[in-house]
Design a protein around this motif. Structure first.
Motif, PDB file in Angstrom:
ATOM      1  N   VAL B  28       0.832  -1.201   0.000  1.00 15.91           N
ATOM      2  CA  VAL B  28       0.000   0.000   0.000  1.00 15.91           C
ATOM      3  C   VAL B  28       0.873   1.260   0.000  1.00 15.91           C
ATOM      4  CG1 VAL B  28      -1.624   1.358   1.362  1.00 15.91           C
ATOM      5  CG2 VAL B  28      -1.987  -1.083   1.073  1.00 15.91           C
ATOM      6  N   ILE B  29       1.890   1.243   0.829  1.00 15.99           N
ATOM      7  CA  ILE B  29       2.754   2.423   0.911  1.00 15.99           C
ATOM      8  C   ILE B  29       3.508   2.642  -0.391  1.00 15.99           C
ATOM      9  CG2 ILE B  29       4.720   3.465   2.118  1.00 15.99           C
ATOM     10  CD1 ILE B  29       3.789   2.090   4.627  1.00 15.99           C
ATOM     11  N   SER B  30       3.812   1.545  -1.080  1.00 17.06           N
ATOM     12  CA  SER B  30       4.588   1.682  -2.316  1.00 17.06           C
ATOM     13  C   SER B  30       3.804   2.424  -3.397  1.00 17.06           C
ATOM     14  CB  SER B  30       5.005   0.309  -2.837  1.00 17.06           C
ATOM     15  OG  SER B  30       3.904  -0.344  -3.445  1.00 17.06           O
ATOM     16  N   ARG B  31       2.491   2.411  -3.279  1.00 15.89           N
ATOM     17  CA  ARG B  31       1.675   3.028  -4.325  1.00 15.89           C
ATOM     18  C   ARG B  31       1.656   4.545  -4.240  1.00 15.89           C
ATOM     19  NH1 ARG B  31      -3.900  -0.035  -4.300  1.00 15.89           N
ATOM     20  NH2 ARG B  31      -3.907   0.823  -2.199  1.00 15.89           N
ATOM     21  N   LYS B  32       1.561   5.042  -3.022  1.00 17.50           N
ATOM     22  CA  LYS B  32       1.651   6.484  -2.823  1.00 17.50           C
ATOM     23  C   LYS B  32       1.815   6.797  -1.346  1.00 17.50           C
ATOM     24  CE  LYS B  32      -3.166   7.573  -2.026  1.00 17.50           C
ATOM     25  NZ  LYS B  32      -4.478   7.828  -2.585  1.00 17.50           N
ATOM     26  N   LYS B  33       2.226   8.017  -1.050  1.00 15.60           N
ATOM     27  CA  LYS B  33       2.390   8.402   0.348  1.00 15.60           C
ATOM     28  C   LYS B  33       1.052   8.330   1.073  1.00 15.60           C
ATOM     29  CE  LYS B  33       6.235  11.550  -0.442  1.00 15.60           C
ATOM     30  NZ  LYS B  33       6.715  12.953  -0.348  1.00 15.60           N
ATOM     31  N   VAL B  34       1.062   7.712   2.216  1.00 19.49           N
ATOM     32  CA  VAL B  34      -0.161   7.533   2.981  1.00 19.49           C
ATOM     33  C   VAL B  34       0.117   7.670   4.473  1.00 19.49           C
ATOM     34  CG1 VAL B  34      -1.459   6.042   1.410  1.00 19.49           C
ATOM     35  CG2 VAL B  34       0.306   5.067   2.879  1.00 19.49           C
ATOM     36  N   TYR B  35      -0.921   7.942   5.227  1.00 15.92           N
ATOM     37  CA  TYR B  35      -0.770   7.909   6.683  1.00 15.92           C
ATOM     38  C   TYR B  35      -1.610   6.769   7.229  1.00 15.92           C
ATOM     39  CZ  TYR B  35      -5.293  10.262   7.441  1.00 15.92           C
ATOM     40  OH  TYR B  35      -6.624  10.577   7.496  1.00 15.92           O
ATOM     41  N   ALA B  36      -1.431   6.509   8.511  1.00 11.36           N
ATOM     42  CA  ALA B  36      -1.963   5.279   9.108  1.00 11.36           C
ATOM     43  C   ALA B  36      -3.412   4.973   8.725  1.00 11.36           C
ATOM     44  CB  ALA B  36      -1.808   5.330  10.630  1.00 11.36           C
ATOM     45  N   SER B  37      -4.284   5.960   8.840  1.00  4.61           N
ATOM     46  CA  SER B  37      -5.704   5.690   8.578  1.00  4.61           C
ATOM     47  C   SER B  37      -5.946   5.327   7.118  1.00  4.61           C
ATOM     48  CB  SER B  37      -6.560   6.901   8.943  1.00  4.61           C
ATOM     49  OG  SER B  37      -6.447   7.148  10.322  1.00  4.61           O
ATOM     50  N   ASP B  38      -5.184   5.941   6.222  1.00  2.00           N
ATOM     51  CA  ASP B  38      -5.267   5.573   4.802  1.00  2.00           C
ATOM     52  C   ASP B  38      -4.983   4.083   4.630  1.00  2.00           C
ATOM     53  OD1 ASP B  38      -5.789   8.092   3.815  1.00  2.00           O
ATOM     54  OD2 ASP B  38      -3.671   8.588   3.487  1.00  2.00           O
ATOM     55  N   ILE B  39      -3.921   3.646   5.278  1.00  6.74           N
ATOM     56  CA  ILE B  39      -3.512   2.249   5.126  1.00  6.74           C
ATOM     57  C   ILE B  39      -4.603   1.338   5.653  1.00  6.74           C
ATOM     58  CG2 ILE B  39      -1.778   0.535   5.720  1.00  6.74           C
ATOM     59  CD1 ILE B  39       0.185   2.781   6.129  1.00  6.74           C
ATOM     60  N   ILE B  40      -5.110   1.679   6.822  1.00 10.22           N
ATOM     61  CA  ILE B  40      -6.166   0.852   7.409  1.00 10.22           C
ATOM     62  C   ILE B  40      -7.368   0.764   6.473  1.00 10.22           C
ATOM     63  CG2 ILE B  40      -7.841   0.700   9.282  1.00 10.22           C
ATOM     64  CD1 ILE B  40      -5.685   1.796  11.148  1.00 10.22           C
ATOM     65  N   SER B  41      -7.759   1.884   5.873  1.00 11.11           N
ATOM     66  CA  SER B  41      -8.954   1.775   5.030  1.00 11.11           C
ATOM     67  C   SER B  41      -8.655   1.078   3.707  1.00 11.11           C
ATOM     68  CB  SER B  41      -9.635   3.138   4.821  1.00 11.11           C
ATOM     69  OG  SER B  41      -8.712   4.150   4.624  1.00 11.11           O
ATOM     70  N   SER B  42      -7.449   1.263   3.173  1.00  4.61           N
ATOM     71  CA  SER B  42      -7.084   0.495   1.980  1.00  4.61           C
ATOM     72  C   SER B  42      -7.166  -0.998   2.249  1.00  4.61           C
ATOM     73  CB  SER B  42      -5.657   0.810   1.538  1.00  4.61           C
ATOM     74  OG  SER B  42      -5.581   2.083   0.969  1.00  4.61           O
ATOM     75  N   LEU B  43      -6.646  -1.404   3.390  1.00  4.49           N
ATOM     76  CA  LEU B  43      -6.636  -2.830   3.698  1.00  4.49           C
ATOM     77  C   LEU B  43      -8.041  -3.329   4.004  1.00  4.49           C
ATOM     78  CD1 LEU B  43      -3.349  -3.192   5.738  1.00  4.49           C
ATOM     79  CD2 LEU B  43      -3.773  -3.581   3.324  1.00  4.49           C
ATOM     80  N   ARG B  44      -8.838  -2.481   4.594  1.00  5.82           N
ATOM     81  CA  ARG B  44     -10.219  -2.876   4.850  1.00  5.82           C
ATOM     82  C   ARG B  44     -10.926  -3.165   3.524  1.00  5.82           C
ATOM     83  NH1 ARG B  44     -12.951  -2.240   9.344  1.00  5.82           N
ATOM     84  NH2 ARG B  44     -11.312  -0.871  10.118  1.00  5.82           N
ATOM     85  N   THR B  45     -10.670  -2.325   2.539  1.00  5.85           N
ATOM     86  CA  THR B  45     -11.237  -2.538   1.211  1.00  5.85           C
ATOM     87  C   THR B  45     -10.822  -3.894   0.657  1.00  5.85           C
ATOM     88  OG1 THR B  45     -11.107  -0.167   0.788  1.00  5.85           O
ATOM     89  CG2 THR B  45     -11.396  -1.595  -1.117  1.00  5.85           C
ATOM     90  N   ALA B  46      -9.621  -4.300   0.989  1.00 12.89           N
ATOM     91  CA  ALA B  46      -9.116  -5.582   0.503  1.00 12.89           C
ATOM     92  C   ALA B  46      -9.458  -6.723   1.467  1.00 12.89           C
ATOM     93  CB  ALA B  46      -7.609  -5.499   0.285  1.00 12.89           C
TER      94      ALA B  46
END
Lengths: 116, 116
Positions: B28-46
DNA sequence: CCCACTACCTTGCATAAAAAGGTAGTATGT
DNA sequence: ACATACTACCTTTTTATGCAAGGTAGTGGG
């Protein structure tokens, strides 16, 4: 310290394998009756390293959860062996884990291709 | 007790996800700069559920391992955020984990088809 | 009869995720 | 300008689990 990375990588790899261990064990047992050493060598073939100290407690846990059953069987050479097989519950569980595995694969592969 | 299975299944599923967490976070981080909540919601989507208490310590560990770096950035609404990105080491690591993931997939899928 | 081998099992340790609790900065409504 | 709600970060404690190491016992060969 140039390569503290190696440790980190190895431990990440180990983690990835660990999580899938239980699933793999059920897979191996589903194919035919096997005893502990059989399972260990099957998994070794599939690049999944497991040791006895991991396998025995795990098999006991799966047995206690009602997913496995075993029966003793004499060996031509050496002590008798515990041959494991899946119970009905175990088969049902394996089906669920199959689904989980398929979903995981597609989720992660989606993340990967989104990268490119 | 008819359905003690559910617990067992959920915990197996959780284990499978857990092992792949670190890899997914790096993805997830490799795709673009993100902060913790971004990562959590990206992973939730997955379909990969993660909570804060898991995410923050893990990000710190990856940072200490030299795989991540971050910089503070103001938010339009709310407190400032830590935006993470991969370091060179992080990118190298991710490549290795990509390989590991591919190997794992083929190992397990081999076990699965051998079943049929 | 002893030694080696195989198979089973247990104990103690290290790691790591999850649950829960805590701090602080920002915006909003009055 | 003050109180409340919200967002974001972080830490502490608990729990699970894989692994290393050590231990028991049955079998067969010399």
């Amino acid at each position: 310290m140039p390569n503290e990375n190696k440790t980190s990588l190895e431990s990440s790899r180990a983690q990835m394998r660990k999580g899938l261990l239980e699933y793999c064990i059920l897979l191996v047992i589903s194919r035919k009756k096997v005893y502990a050493s059989d399972i260990i060598s099957s998994l070794r073939t599939a690049d999944l390293l497991v040791v006895e100290g991991t396998m025995y407690p795990l098999l006991s846990r799966l047995k206690n959860d009602g997913l496995l059953d075993y029966h003793w069987q004499e060996s031509k050479s050496g002590p008798p062996r515990k041959y494991y097989e899946l119970t009905g519950q175990g088969k049902a569980m394996l089906k669920q884990l199959d689904l989980t595995w398929e979903m995981l694969q597609s989720s992660i592969n989606a993340l990967r291709t989104a990268k490119a």
